[in-house]
Each structure stands twice: as structure tokens, then as C-alpha cells.
Design an enzyme around this catalytic site. Structure first.
Site, PDB file in Angstrom:
ATOM      1  N   GLN A   1     -71.164 -40.650   7.617  1.00 52.47           N
ATOM      2  CA  GLN A   1     -72.382 -41.470   7.615  1.00 52.47           C
ATOM      3  C   GLN A   1     -72.429 -42.349   6.363  1.00 52.47           C
ATOM      4  O   GLN A   1     -72.858 -43.495   6.407  1.00 52.47           O
ATOM      5  CB  GLN A   1     -73.613 -40.564   7.667  1.00 52.47           C
ATOM      6  CG  GLN A   1     -74.924 -41.330   7.697  1.00 52.47           C
ATOM      7  CD  GLN A   1     -75.137 -42.108   8.987  1.00 52.47           C
ATOM      8  OE1 GLN A   1     -74.976 -41.551  10.064  1.00 52.47           O
ATOM      9  NE2 GLN A   1     -75.473 -43.383   8.892  1.00 52.47           N
TER      10      GLN A   1
ATOM     11  N   CYS B   1     -80.080 -42.332   8.700  1.00 56.44           N
ATOM     12  CA  CYS B   1     -78.869 -42.096   9.508  1.00 56.44           C
ATOM     13  C   CYS B   1     -79.163 -42.036  11.002  1.00 56.44           C
ATOM     14  O   CYS B   1     -78.268 -42.231  11.808  1.00 56.44           O
ATOM     15  CB  CYS B   1     -78.173 -40.826   9.043  1.00 56.44           C
ATOM     16  SG  CYS B   1     -79.127 -39.317   9.268  1.00 56.44           S
TER      17      CYS B   1
ATOM     18  N   ASP C   1     -84.283 -38.952   5.683  1.00 54.48           N
ATOM     19  CA  ASP C   1     -83.712 -38.298   6.861  1.00 54.48           C
ATOM     20  C   ASP C   1     -84.803 -37.385   7.430  1.00 54.48           C
ATOM     21  O   ASP C   1     -85.832 -37.150   6.779  1.00 54.48           O
ATOM     22  CB  ASP C   1     -82.465 -37.497   6.434  1.00 54.48           C
ATOM     23  CG  ASP C   1     -81.669 -36.938   7.606  1.00 54.48           C
ATOM     24  OD1 ASP C   1     -81.927 -37.316   8.764  1.00 54.48           O
ATOM     25  OD2 ASP C   1     -80.765 -36.101   7.351  1.00 54.48           O
TER      26      ASP C   1
ATOM     27  N   ARG D   1     -67.627 -31.266  13.954  1.00 54.57           N
ATOM     28  CA  ARG D   1     -69.049 -31.221  13.565  1.00 54.57           C
ATOM     29  C   ARG D   1     -69.470 -29.773  13.751  1.00 54.57           C
ATOM     30  O   ARG D   1     -69.541 -29.281  14.889  1.00 54.57           O
ATOM     31  CB  ARG D   1     -69.890 -32.155  14.430  1.00 54.57           C
ATOM     32  CG  ARG D   1     -71.390 -31.915  14.238  1.00 54.57           C
ATOM     33  CD  ARG D   1     -72.260 -32.979  14.862  1.00 54.57           C
ATOM     34  NE  ARG D   1     -72.230 -34.194  14.083  1.00 54.57           N
ATOM     35  CZ  ARG D   1     -73.128 -35.178  14.167  1.00 54.57           C
ATOM     36  NH1 ARG D   1     -74.131 -35.071  15.015  1.00 54.57           N
ATOM     37  NH2 ARG D   1     -73.028 -36.252  13.413  1.00 54.57           N
TER      38      ARG D   1
ATOM     39  N   HIS E   1     -72.339 -34.946   5.117  1.00 51.76           N
ATOM     40  CA  HIS E   1     -72.135 -35.866   6.242  1.00 51.76           C
ATOM     41  C   HIS E   1     -71.420 -37.121   5.716  1.00 51.76           C
ATOM     42  O   HIS E   1     -71.983 -38.212   5.684  1.00 51.76           O
ATOM     43  CB  HIS E   1     -73.494 -36.230   6.861  1.00 51.76           C
ATOM     44  CG  HIS E   1     -73.400 -36.887   8.195  1.00 51.76           C
ATOM     45  ND1 HIS E   1     -72.208 -37.082   8.869  1.00 51.76           N
ATOM     46  CD2 HIS E   1     -74.360 -37.424   9.003  1.00 51.76           C
ATOM     47  CE1 HIS E   1     -72.449 -37.685  10.021  1.00 51.76           C
ATOM     48  NE2 HIS E   1     -73.736 -37.910  10.122  1.00 51.76           N
TER      49      HIS E   1
HETATM   50  N1  NVA Z   1     -79.603 -34.120   8.500  1.00 49.66           N
HETATM   51  C1  NVA Z   1     -79.419 -34.371   9.898  1.00 49.66           C
HETATM   52  C2  NVA Z   1     -78.465 -35.495  10.122  1.00 49.66           C
HETATM   53  C3  NVA Z   1     -78.250 -35.863  11.563  1.00 49.66           C
HETATM   54  C4  NVA Z   1     -77.278 -36.960  11.763  1.00 49.66           C
HETATM   55  C5  NVA Z   1     -78.929 -33.109  10.586  1.00 49.66           C
HETATM   56  O1  NVA Z   1     -78.073 -32.414  10.029  1.00 49.66           O
HETATM   57  O2  NVA Z   1     -79.423 -32.801  11.664  1.00 49.66           O
HETATM   58  N1   CP Z   2     -76.271 -40.166  12.285  1.00 42.14           N
HETATM   59  C1   CP Z   2     -75.534 -39.385  13.091  1.00 42.14           C
HETATM   60  O1   CP Z   2     -74.602 -38.694  12.685  1.00 42.14           O
HETATM   61  O2   CP Z   2     -75.888 -39.481  14.395  1.00 42.14           O
HETATM   62  P1   CP Z   2     -75.417 -38.526  15.564  1.00 42.14           P
HETATM   63  O3   CP Z   2     -75.983 -37.166  15.298  1.00 42.14           O
HETATM   64  O4   CP Z   2     -75.994 -39.174  16.780  1.00 42.14           O
HETATM   65  O5   CP Z   2     -73.908 -38.488  15.595  1.00 42.14           O
END
Ligand code: NVA
Ligand code: CP
Length: 301
Positions: free
Chosen positions: A132, A257, A217, A102, A129
Site C-alpha cells: 500500500q 488505503c 485508516d 495476505r 502493509h
Molecule cells: N488496516 C486495514 C487495512 C485494509 C487494507 C486492515 O488491516 O484491515
Molecule cells: N487497501 C487494500 O489493501 O485494499 P484491499 O483490502 O481491497 O486489497
């Protein structure tokens, strides 16, 4: 022989995506504690950003399958001290059976994959992502059956989740209606590659018309927290609320998500209402990622 990676949903064929969904559902409904296909195997997980669901799903999934997951924070490894990514990828992949990353920058994952001798999984980048979407699509299929030919509505930021929805529309063949403020549109090359499957609308209500699934989101993703105030202004009018859900099909589902900000991108009434399947969606991260681990590390189906 290069290992099979999972960096984008576009790495999957439609059949492979559907097989992963079917397998995720089977693993969820018939858990056999004696089934340990990853006994003795190790998944390294590199997290540059916070996570609840992704981390727990991979750790638990590896444990269910008899393997182990290593949580690696750049802060505590040489990655955070500037060891070249290429060297790190060679070294880490020489000791483990798979690597999940990540990262802030998408190129970190693609570069790592280039030098890795084992499968690499994208656990979220600034661009995509895909894990997800495995869970989101499993959730849709469980509740409503195949999504092919349906209309899905994306409202809010044209971010990593939006890009992965565009990819899912391509691979699973559904239509994606998008309503985003003009300064926060998804990346043009990703949109263009999807062709006629992606359509843009000026308002959330217009985009939601005839939708079988409405998704949103947060307005400020990880790394954009300092833009929160400016984004609150730009995204005003882009909340998924009862007006938006009323424009969709009567039995439309709502997904997010998570983590979510009630009162910003979604009203409490919608996210905690009868059409919301957010907790199935979150739980399905576990089952979908177990199916993915089997697919990549056991070379199943
Ligand atoms: N768009 C969000 C998704 C988190 C799971 C982010 O990148 O923070
Ligand atoms: N939706 C998602 O990826 O959650 P986390 O950031 O908690 O892993």
C-alpha cells in the site's frame, strides 16, 4: 542464493524505493501491451483475508506482463487443513515464480519466506502493509514531487498501515506526526527504530500542523470487527475532518488505503473533497505492484 523478498519497506534502500516509484509512474503513463516481461511466469497469491485492490492489482499486473496469477484460499487448499507451512512453502515455491501472501499473522509470511525458493511478497499482515505504501508514495510523488523532508500526519489506529508509514518515513526520510488514542499506539519497537522521524501528538489538529499529507485508516481492521463498538468510543475525536485538514498545509493531500467508513475515521466532506486523492492512490496499486513484480521477478534495477 536466497531470493529477494518484499516483506517490509525496510527491505528497500531509499534509492530502490524511489526507483520503484519512478518505474510505477512510467508503467502508468506509457503502457505497452507488447511489453510482457513475465510471459509464462506464475504468481501464487494466498489470501487468508478479504481483498479487492491487492488481488485485482496483482492479477491484472501479472496479466499485463504476460503471466498468470493463481488465487489460493486456505479454505480450498491443504493450508487450511493444517499442512505445515514449511512444507507448503517448499512445494508451492517449487512450481511458481513468486508468492504473495495476505495473512493474519506476520510470522506466517516470514516463515513462508524462509522456506520459499522464490520471492515472497507481503500483501498485508497484522503488522505491515508495505504494498500500500508503494502506491501511496507514488501518488504523493505524482502530485507533489519527492516527500523527503516533508511532514506526514497519521491519525487513528496504530495499526499495520501506521507501521508501514513509520517504515516509509525511515526509508524516504520524512517526518511522521502521529495522533492515536493511548490504547491504540503503534508497536514501540517499530517506533523506537525510527528515532526522531516519528513524533507523537495528543490531538489530530496538533498532529496535522504543517502536514503535506494527512492519512488515516479504519478504526477496526480486519480481524477486529468484534471490537467495533468499543473502538468507536475510543476513537471518538480522531476523525479526519475539515478542522484537521485546515490545520495542515493549504495544499495538503488526504489519503486512505480503503475501504473507508465515511462518518467514522474520515468525514465525507474530506474523503470526497478536493484534497482527497484516494482514487489515484487505489489505481496506483496496479502500477506500483507491476513495478514491484518487475523488480523482484525480472531482477530489474
Ligand atoms: N488496516 C486495514 C487495512 C485494509 C487494507 C486492515 O488491516 O484491515
Ligand atoms: N487497501 C487494500 O489493501 O485494499 P484491499 O483490502 O481491497 O486489497
Amino acid at each position: 542464493m536466497y531470493p529477494r523478498h518484499f516483506i517490509s519497506l525496510l527491505d528497500l534502500s531509499g534509492d530502490e524505493f524511489r526507483n520503484l516509484i519512478t518505474r510505477g509512474i512510467a508503467l502508468k503513463n506509457n503502457r505497452d501491451p507488447d511489453y510482457q516481461p513475465l510471459k509464462g511466469k506464475v504468481l501464487a497469491m494466498i489470501f487468508e483475508k478479504s481483498s479487492t485492490r491487492t488481488r485485482i492489482a496483482f492479477e491484472t499486473g501479472m496479466s499485463h506482463f504476460g503471466g498468470t496469477a493463481l488465487f489460493l484460499s486456505p479454505r480450498d487448499t491443504q493450508l487450511g487443513r493444517g499442512e505445515p507451512l514449511q512444507d507448503s512453502a517448499r512445494v508451492i515455491s517449487s512450481m511458481v515464480d513468486g508468492v504473495m501472501l495476505r495473512t493474519d499473522k506476520h510470522e506466517t509470511v516470514t516463515t513462508f519466506a524462509q522456506y520459499s525458493s522464490v520471492p515472497v511478497i507481503n500483501g498485508l499482515t497484522d503488522l505491515q502493509h508495505p504494498c500500500q505504501l508503494l502506491a501511496d508514495m507514488q501518488t504523493y510523488f505524482e502530485h507533489r514531487g519527492d516527500i523527503q523532508g516533508k511532514t506526514v500526519t497519521w491519525i487513528g489506529d496504530g495499526n499495520n498501515m501506521c507501521h508501514s508509514y513509520i517504515h516509509a518515513a525511515t526509508v524516504l526520510d520524512f517526518t511522521l506526526n502521529i495522533a492515536c488514542p493511548s490504547a491504540y499506539q503503534p508497536i514501540k519497537s517499530i517506533v523506537d527504530a525510527a528515532g526522531a522521524r516519528v513524533r507523537f501528538f495528543d490531538t489530530p489538529v496538533a498532529a496535522a500542523e504543517d502536514a503535506a499529507l494527512v492519512v488515516t485508516d479504519v478504526w477496526a481492521s480486519m480481524g477486529h470487527e468484534d471490537e467495533q463498538k468499543q473502538r468507536e468510543l475510543a476513537f471518538k475525536g480522531y476523525q479526519v475532518n475539515a478542522d484537521v485538514m485546515n490545520a495542515a498545509q493549504n495544499d495538503a493531500l488526504f489519503m486512505h488505503c480503503l475501504p473507508a467508513h465515511r462518518g467514522e475515521e474520515v468525514s465525507a466532506e474530506v474523503i470526497d473533497g478536493a484534497q482527497s486523492v484516494i482514487f489515484d492512490e487505489a489505481e496506483n496499486r496496479l502500477h506500483a505492484q507491476k513495478a514491484l513484480l518487475e523488480f523482484l521477478l525480472c531482477k530489474k534495477f
